[in-house]
Write an enzyme that holds these catalytic residues in place. Sequence first.
Site, PDB file in Angstrom:
ATOM      1  N   THR A   1      24.232 -16.811  -7.506  1.00 25.23           N
ATOM      2  CA  THR A   1      23.413 -17.384  -8.644  1.00 25.23           C
ATOM      3  C   THR A   1      23.502 -18.836  -9.168  1.00 25.23           C
ATOM      4  OG1 THR A   1      22.680 -15.026  -9.217  1.00 25.23           O
ATOM      5  CG2 THR A   1      22.272 -16.780 -10.926  1.00 25.23           C
ATOM      6  N   CYS A   2      24.800 -19.178  -9.325  1.00 25.76           N
ATOM      7  CA  CYS A   2      25.275 -20.109  -9.897  1.00 25.76           C
ATOM      8  C   CYS A   2      24.828 -21.460  -8.997  1.00 25.76           C
ATOM      9  CB  CYS A   2      26.543 -20.427 -10.026  1.00 25.76           C
ATOM     10  SG  CYS A   2      27.237 -21.846 -10.867  1.00 25.76           S
TER      11      CYS A   2
ATOM     12  N   GLY B   1      18.832 -17.497 -26.165  1.00 25.58           N
ATOM     13  CA  GLY B   1      20.385 -17.759 -25.769  1.00 25.58           C
ATOM     14  C   GLY B   1      20.368 -18.892 -25.164  1.00 25.58           C
TER      15      GLY B   1
ATOM     16  N   ILE C   1      20.240 -19.381 -21.626  1.00 24.54           N
ATOM     17  CA  ILE C   1      19.336 -19.922 -20.520  1.00 24.54           C
ATOM     18  C   ILE C   1      17.947 -20.342 -21.001  1.00 24.54           C
ATOM     19  CG2 ILE C   1      18.242 -18.685 -18.575  1.00 24.54           C
ATOM     20  CD1 ILE C   1      20.788 -17.053 -18.164  1.00 24.54           C
TER      21      ILE C   1
ATOM     22  N   MET D   1      29.424 -13.838 -19.150  1.00 24.70           N
ATOM     23  CA  MET D   1      29.018 -14.102 -17.782  1.00 24.70           C
ATOM     24  C   MET D   1      28.676 -15.492 -17.627  1.00 24.70           C
ATOM     25  SD  MET D   1      25.994 -11.016 -17.280  1.00 24.70           S
ATOM     26  CE  MET D   1      26.420  -9.334 -17.084  1.00 24.70           C
ATOM     27  N   LEU D   2      30.042 -16.179 -17.331  1.00 26.48           N
ATOM     28  CA  LEU D   2      30.087 -17.565 -16.898  1.00 26.48           C
ATOM     29  C   LEU D   2      30.837 -17.746 -15.758  1.00 26.48           C
ATOM     30  CD1 LEU D   2      31.653 -18.463 -20.787  1.00 26.48           C
ATOM     31  CD2 LEU D   2      29.272 -18.845 -19.978  1.00 26.48           C
ATOM     32  N   ALA D   3      30.133 -18.874 -15.128  1.00 23.82           N
ATOM     33  CA  ALA D   3      30.865 -19.156 -13.939  1.00 23.82           C
ATOM     34  C   ALA D   3      32.296 -19.511 -13.959  1.00 23.82           C
ATOM     35  CB  ALA D   3      30.220 -20.277 -13.112  1.00 23.82           C
TER      36      ALA D   3
ATOM     37  N   HIS E   1      38.881 -46.032 -28.803  1.00 18.46           N
ATOM     38  CA  HIS E   1      37.593 -46.326 -29.635  1.00 18.46           C
ATOM     39  C   HIS E   1      36.646 -47.314 -28.791  1.00 18.46           C
ATOM     40  CE1 HIS E   1      35.073 -47.477 -33.161  1.00 18.46           C
ATOM     41  NE2 HIS E   1      35.782 -48.713 -32.827  1.00 18.46           N
TER      42      HIS E   1
END
Length: 468
Positions: free
Chosen positions: A41-42, A183, A185, A320-322, A446
């Site tokens: 899916t990713c 959310g 997505i 559900m994170l890659a 900076h």
Amino acid sequence: MASFDVVVIGSGPGGYVCAIRCAQLGLKTALVEKYDSLGGTCLNVGCIPSKALLDSSEHYHNALENFAQHGIVINKPAIDFGQMIKRKQTVIDQTVDGLKFLMKKNKIEVFHGVGSFATSNSVTVTKVDGTSETHDFKHAVIATGSKPSTLPGIAIDKKRIITSTEALSLPEVPGTMVIIGGGVIGLELGSVYARLGTKVQVVEYFDSIIPSMDRSLGKELQRVMKKNLGVEFFLSHKVLQVTNQGDHTTVTAENQKGETVSFQADYTLVCVGRKAYTEGLNAGAIGIEQDQAGRIQVNEHLQTSVKHIYAIGDVVKGPMLAHKAEEEGTCVAEMIAGQKPHLNYLLVPGVVYTWPEVASVGYTEEQLKEQKREYKSGQFPFRALGRARASMDIDGFVKVLADKTTDEVLGVHMIGPRVADIIAEAAMAMEYRASAEDISRICHAHPTFTEALKEAALDATDKRALHM
């Protein structure tokens, strides 16, 4: 039939990283993928294509709204949506080709087809043409990922009532769009289309957007998306039904007063989360247990009830994170090889790739209050930074939460420019159990956006931010 030390089922980020690490450790490894394209899916219909469209739409939005303030005068820009989609696909193709190269480089054998357990030590791969082959393994890793969820009363037709997959390849820029779910997505894709001129309405069941993150982040993101993109939010609304009316959709919902309200739009995008994907795996037949949500049950070592078979990523409990899946894949590979790796789930960052970006790691303020843990909070706005004013990215802030007694950093929450990258500094500091003072004493270049983290840490230490 071939025999392997490890067979990985699923080639998303968790699966392919696991396969590569297994191969690096000298294990004979195979990777089974249902589709012709590697990456899950990713790479194909998730992280990578959505970021491609987010970047393209942000360029257009800046040309339309911000170039003039920089002294750049151009004719009114136009959208070539077909080219935008084409570029997105090019990014996907390049990334997938890179995966093919990595499989060859690491001598990983790739089988395309549906992987199904024949026994607890063999997997059958059924190809599109119906033929199949079976291979033995000493260890297996389930990395079959997830698919979009829906709600009762919503039938996804992939035409007008769509998921994130269809939203990445629409034939046109919609005039109007209702997004069910506030959310990650939904907000990312909502940002894409709002920038391109779509009137976007977000309908969310909870009383805040991105409800799993620190509440202050959702409040600020809602304000900015409404101000900059005209996105409308309808919180505390329970969706009852969505219907396809041919040339538009109708969403029926119940608001917090119990009243029935409706929304009409060209498309309705359903983003109410994802669910574990295990179809065709035949896991139950060999004794692999699943919970009521369909996720594979694992122990602290990511072993299933069949101990030499592991499961990782979206198919198991957790965010559900890659990148979470990648870390689990690496851990499993190293455990199979006899090593003792470490993974701290508290320090898995969460990111929303809107603009401004949102990022979070560690405990939220709400969680600390629930734990009745004494803490102190420091916050610093990006508008107080010279770098942010120079780039006209003044929305947002950084918040640092630290233990009241020890000053150990417990959570860092950001909304602002490039915080998807800045959050890594916070995660690294927390891995070493840094105090807010430790971060505040690190010399930051900076002018940079990262100075906001230093200033927030100063504010958390003893309220001595220098530029506020």
